[in-house]
Design a protein around this motif. Structure first.
Motif, PDB file in Angstrom:
ATOM      1  N   LEU A 114      -5.134   2.069  -1.750  1.00 13.28           N
ATOM      2  CA  LEU A 114      -4.010   0.987  -2.162  1.00 13.28           C
ATOM      3  C   LEU A 114      -2.434   1.529  -1.620  1.00 13.28           C
ATOM      4  O   LEU A 114      -1.745   0.730  -0.761  1.00 13.28           O
ATOM      5  N   GLU A 115      -2.396   2.822  -1.717  1.00 12.07           N
ATOM      6  CA  GLU A 115      -1.194   3.466  -1.402  1.00 12.07           C
ATOM      7  C   GLU A 115      -0.772   3.440   0.126  1.00 12.07           C
ATOM      8  O   GLU A 115       0.350   3.272   0.573  1.00 12.07           O
ATOM      9  N   LYS A 116      -2.120   3.360   0.757  1.00  8.31           N
ATOM     10  CA  LYS A 116      -1.931   3.452   2.322  1.00  8.31           C
ATOM     11  C   LYS A 116      -1.914   1.842   2.770  1.00  8.31           C
ATOM     12  O   LYS A 116      -1.881   1.835   4.119  1.00  8.31           O
ATOM     13  N   GLN A 117      -1.842   0.874   2.147  1.00  6.36           N
ATOM     14  CA  GLN A 117      -1.944  -0.493   2.414  1.00  6.36           C
ATOM     15  C   GLN A 117      -0.687  -1.043   2.984  1.00  6.36           C
ATOM     16  O   GLN A 117      -0.250  -2.178   2.606  1.00  6.36           O
ATOM     17  N   GLU A 194      10.573  -0.083   0.053  1.00  2.00           N
ATOM     18  CA  GLU A 194      10.276  -0.701   0.862  1.00  2.00           C
ATOM     19  C   GLU A 194       8.834  -1.118   0.956  1.00  2.00           C
ATOM     20  O   GLU A 194       8.066  -2.214   0.734  1.00  2.00           O
ATOM     21  N   ALA A 195       8.114   0.130   1.235  1.00  2.00           N
ATOM     22  CA  ALA A 195       6.524   0.206   1.103  1.00  2.00           C
ATOM     23  C   ALA A 195       6.084  -0.252  -0.227  1.00  2.00           C
ATOM     24  O   ALA A 195       5.102  -1.069  -0.388  1.00  2.00           O
ATOM     25  N   ALA A 196       6.567   0.336  -1.537  1.00  2.00           N
ATOM     26  CA  ALA A 196       6.269  -0.250  -2.626  1.00  2.00           C
ATOM     27  C   ALA A 196       6.353  -1.785  -3.038  1.00  2.00           C
ATOM     28  O   ALA A 196       5.289  -2.366  -3.289  1.00  2.00           O
ATOM     29  N   ARG A 197       7.380  -2.408  -2.606  1.00  2.00           N
ATOM     30  CA  ARG A 197       7.620  -3.897  -2.841  1.00  2.00           C
ATOM     31  C   ARG A 197       6.567  -4.362  -1.767  1.00  2.00           C
ATOM     32  O   ARG A 197       6.078  -5.575  -2.349  1.00  2.00           O
ATOM     33  N   LYS A 198       6.172  -4.193  -0.977  1.00  2.00           N
ATOM     34  CA  LYS A 198       5.384  -4.879   0.150  1.00  2.00           C
ATOM     35  C   LYS A 198       3.794  -4.890  -0.542  1.00  2.00           C
ATOM     36  O   LYS A 198       3.246  -5.719  -0.455  1.00  2.00           O
ATOM     37  N   LEU A 199       3.672  -3.729  -1.445  1.00  3.90           N
ATOM     38  CA  LEU A 199       2.520  -3.872  -2.141  1.00  3.90           C
ATOM     39  C   LEU A 199       2.608  -4.506  -3.657  1.00  3.90           C
ATOM     40  O   LEU A 199       1.261  -4.472  -4.521  1.00  3.90           O
ATOM     41  N   GLY A 200       3.662  -5.246  -3.749  1.00  9.45           N
ATOM     42  CA  GLY A 200       3.959  -5.993  -5.079  1.00  9.45           C
ATOM     43  C   GLY A 200       4.368  -5.155  -6.285  1.00  9.45           C
ATOM     44  O   GLY A 200       4.214  -5.542  -7.275  1.00  9.45           O
ATOM     45  N   ASP A 203       9.257  -0.818  -7.608  1.00 12.71           N
ATOM     46  CA  ASP A 203       9.971  -0.009  -6.939  1.00 12.71           C
ATOM     47  C   ASP A 203       8.892   1.081  -6.703  1.00 12.71           C
ATOM     48  O   ASP A 203       7.929   0.950  -7.235  1.00 12.71           O
ATOM     49  N   TYR A 204       9.456   2.231  -6.009  1.00 13.37           N
ATOM     50  CA  TYR A 204       8.212   3.397  -5.695  1.00 13.37           C
ATOM     51  C   TYR A 204       8.079   4.050  -6.826  1.00 13.37           C
ATOM     52  O   TYR A 204       7.048   4.510  -6.955  1.00 13.37           O
ATOM     53  N   HIS A 205       8.780   4.039  -7.714  1.00 18.92           N
ATOM     54  CA  HIS A 205       8.616   5.051  -8.865  1.00 18.92           C
ATOM     55  C   HIS A 205       7.657   4.526  -9.777  1.00 18.92           C
ATOM     56  O   HIS A 205       6.669   4.785 -10.155  1.00 18.92           O
ATOM     57  N   VAL A 206       7.640   3.232  -9.910  1.00 17.38           N
ATOM     58  CA  VAL A 206       6.656   2.079 -10.618  1.00 17.38           C
ATOM     59  C   VAL A 206       5.311   2.573 -10.181  1.00 17.38           C
ATOM     60  O   VAL A 206       4.290   2.544 -10.528  1.00 17.38           O
ATOM     61  N   MET A 207       5.333   2.202  -8.837  1.00 16.29           N
ATOM     62  CA  MET A 207       4.007   2.305  -7.944  1.00 16.29           C
ATOM     63  C   MET A 207       3.421   3.843  -8.053  1.00 16.29           C
ATOM     64  O   MET A 207       2.354   3.892  -8.356  1.00 16.29           O
ATOM     65  N   GLN A 208       4.173   4.538  -7.994  1.00 19.86           N
ATOM     66  CA  GLN A 208       3.835   6.025  -7.988  1.00 19.86           C
ATOM     67  C   GLN A 208       3.224   6.360  -9.164  1.00 19.86           C
ATOM     68  O   GLN A 208       2.047   6.998  -9.190  1.00 19.86           O
ATOM     69  N   LEU A 209       3.499   5.753 -10.496  1.00 19.01           N
ATOM     70  CA  LEU A 209       3.070   6.161 -11.658  1.00 19.01           C
ATOM     71  C   LEU A 209       1.603   5.355 -11.835  1.00 19.01           C
ATOM     72  O   LEU A 209       0.486   5.773 -12.147  1.00 19.01           O
ATOM     73  N   PHE A 210       1.566   4.236 -11.128  1.00 18.73           N
ATOM     74  CA  PHE A 210       0.500   3.483 -11.143  1.00 18.73           C
ATOM     75  C   PHE A 210      -0.530   4.197 -10.404  1.00 18.73           C
ATOM     76  O   PHE A 210      -1.902   3.871 -11.033  1.00 18.73           O
TER      77      PHE A 210
END
Ligand SMILES: [Zn+2]
Length: 561
Positions: A114-117, A194-200, A203-210
């Motif tokens: 997912l991280e790399k999509q 930008e990468a995090a938002r494209k994955l829905g 922000d990046y912090h929220v994504m990184q924790l997920f």
């Protein structure tokens, strides 16, 4: 008769529908197995190449080696970014897999892919930017009066100098890497968001924790609890430290500034008490002590030492880390040992990571899961093993002569307690800063940094200073949204240590020394290391200690109970 026939007809029907389901399920399992096998064939060599290139680049510091690392990382990222593979992964993940281990592998792989999509060009930009900054850090040396200082020299001076002006000059020099990387770092934050938002993600912090099986809210709740738990004890401990620091430099407590603490971020306990722990370590063979200690508790590390790169040299990364190259037992440590307490501590820490690797995780655990349960559990294990560096009892049991054991004990115990408190306050700054950095990167970050430092660490900002001091912390660049895991790791360390004291050594946690007890190694292997990533981090915590992660044992440790 009829009814009997009816019943048997019904049971035939039920049985056949069960077996249809069973067949479908085993077909699902087979599909998952196929995906995993293909993953291993494609990804495993690429992961190994990245680990090796990263190792080489950090040892040499050479541009061409960093280039090789970047290329290897890009290859791996491209393979994980494959859209068709990800679509298949998502489809398989949604099936009800019968085999728990298969399901767990699919969950772990889902987060990995997912991280790399994101758009491959964007990914490449992120990697290039991060590596450029990492390299700037690796070759950076503080310069004072035209002379370069190594990291160890900066630490030594901040530990020993009684001259405020000199301390200030060295502290400021150690921060000079910040303005040099500020622009790149801000661009990197923008790219990561930008990468995090494209994955829905927000922000990046929220994504990184997920991606690390966490969410912001419970982590922040835990940190709020810790804030409450540590605020007063920290204030008291710091008052004692400040009085001594001020006295040493012949100034008043009000005049204390960040450069009066003994490391550039006040993340460690200043050595201001009567016994100097470094004096004892000056004549100690740190490496031998590490070998003997780990062997004595049934977790030998000689093979790791043999593959490691452990002393300072030009160009080499001044930091320390442990890496598992292939999940087949090729585990190495990079360090820059000099005989003092800091490096005793650091070596015990890094070798703790080494212990928690494919060295001690059974080969029967599938490749995908043959790593630590979580970054917080491996940090926790490393932190648990680093704690004895400040114990005179430990040194004496290891055969080291301590000239003033009582003084060492008192100093060590106070430092240990202060260390836990200071570290927890420092982690508050890092977690809250990083959360803000990604949620609102356009705010005044220089100010935000010092607002947080003043609030949680109670260190006064230098008057009129307007510099990107947050950017001089390498972790913001290379291990983003990771730092809170060190704190959660401390909770894990305390919780596991209390369990070992209770179940293995049958003594009070503050009396529990592992020296010579192979039962400690047995417990660690069975309850902490062997499950590897087959369990999520909190399930492992419960499996190892009987409770989910909580601050009780940690609180007891710094209260000196
Ligand atoms: Zn670590």
């Amino acid at each position: 008769m009829f009814s009997i026939t009816g019943i048997s007809a019904l049971s035939v029907l039920v049985a056949s529908s069960v077996s249809v389901t069973a067949n479908a399920r085993s077909a699902d399992d087979a599909r998952a197995r196929k995906f995993i096998a293909e993953h291993e064939t494609r990804i495993r060599p690429l992961e190994k190449a990245v680990s090796l290139a990263w190792w080489n680049a950090n040892v040499s510091g050479k541009d061409e080696d960093f280039k090789v690392k970047e290329q290897a990382q890009n290859k791996l990222d491209e393979a994980l970014a494959d859209r068709e593979r990800f679509a298949e992964l998502k489809a398989v993940k949604q099936l009800k897999l019968r085999d728990r281990l298969l399901a767990r592998q699919m969950d772990v792989l889902y987060l990995l892919y997912l991280e790399k999509q994101v758009d491959p060009d964007l990914l490449k930009k992120i990697t290039a930017k991060a590596i450029a900054i990492e390299q700037a850090f690796n070759v950076f040396r503080a310069r004072v009066d035209g002379r370069e200082m190594t990291d160890s020299e900066v630490r030594k001076l901040l530990k020993e100098s009684k001259d405020s002006a000199q301390r200030k000059a060295v502290w400021e020099a150690s921060k000079a890497v910040g303005p040099g990387v500020e622009k790149d770092l801000k661009e990197l934050v923008g790219l990561r968001n930008e990468a995090a938002r494209k994955l829905g993600f927000k922000d990046y912090h929220v994504m990184q924790l997920f991606l690390n099986e966490q969410t912001q809210e419970p982590v922040l709740r835990l940190f709020d609890q810790l804030d409450d738990l540590t605020r007063e004890p920290f204030r008291r401990a710091k008052a004692g430290i400040d009085a001594k620091l001020a006295m040493n430099c012949g100034i008043s407590v009000d005049e204390l500034r960040p450069w009066h603490y003994h490391d550039p971020f006040f993340q460690e306990s200043p050595a201001v008490f009567d016994t100097d722990l470094d004096a004892v370590y000056a004549g100690v063979d740190i490496l031998k002590l590490c070998k003997d200690y780990y062997a004595g508790i049934g977790l030998p590390i000689d093979d790791v030492i043999a593959r490691s790169d452990l002393y300072e040299k030009p160009g080499k990364s001044p930091h320390a880390f442990c890496t598992d190259i292939d999940r087949e037992g090729d585990v190495r440590v990079l360090a820059n040992i000099v005989p003092n307490e800091y490096w005793m501590n650091t070596m015990l820490h890094e070798l703790g990571h080494a212990v928690y690797s494919s060295k001690n995780i059974p080969r029967t655990v599938p490749y995908v899961l043959r790593i630590e349960a979580h970054i917080l559990t491996t940090e926790g294990v490393a932190m648990m093993f680093e704690r004895p560096a400040k114990s005179a009892d430990w040194l004496q049991k290891m055969g080291v002569t301590v000239p003033d054991p009582k003084g060492f004990y008192e100093t060590g115990a106070t430092m240990q307690r202060n260390q836990l408190l200071i570290f927890s306050r420092w982690c508050q700054v890092m977690l809250r800063f990083e959360k803000e950095l990604y949620s609102n990167p356009d705010q005044d970050l220089n100010k935000l940094w010092w607002d947080l430092v003043e609030k949680y660490q109670r260190v006064k900002r230098p008057q009129g200073r307007n510099a990107p001091d947050y950017a001089s912390k390498i972790h913001v660049v290379v291990t983003p949204a990771y730092y809170h895991n060190y704190m959660m790791g401390q909770l894990f360390a305390s919780q596991v240590h209390h369990t070992i004291a209770r179940r293995v050594l049958r003594t009070a946690p503050d009396k529990a020394l592992y020296v010579g007890h192979t039962g400690v190694g047995e417990f660690m292997k069975k309850r902490v290391l062997a499950p590897a990533k087959t369990m999520p981090w909190n399930a492992l915590t419960k499996y190892a200690t009987g409770e989910e992660l909580n601050p009780k044992a940690f609180a007891a440790d710094f209260e000196g109970k």
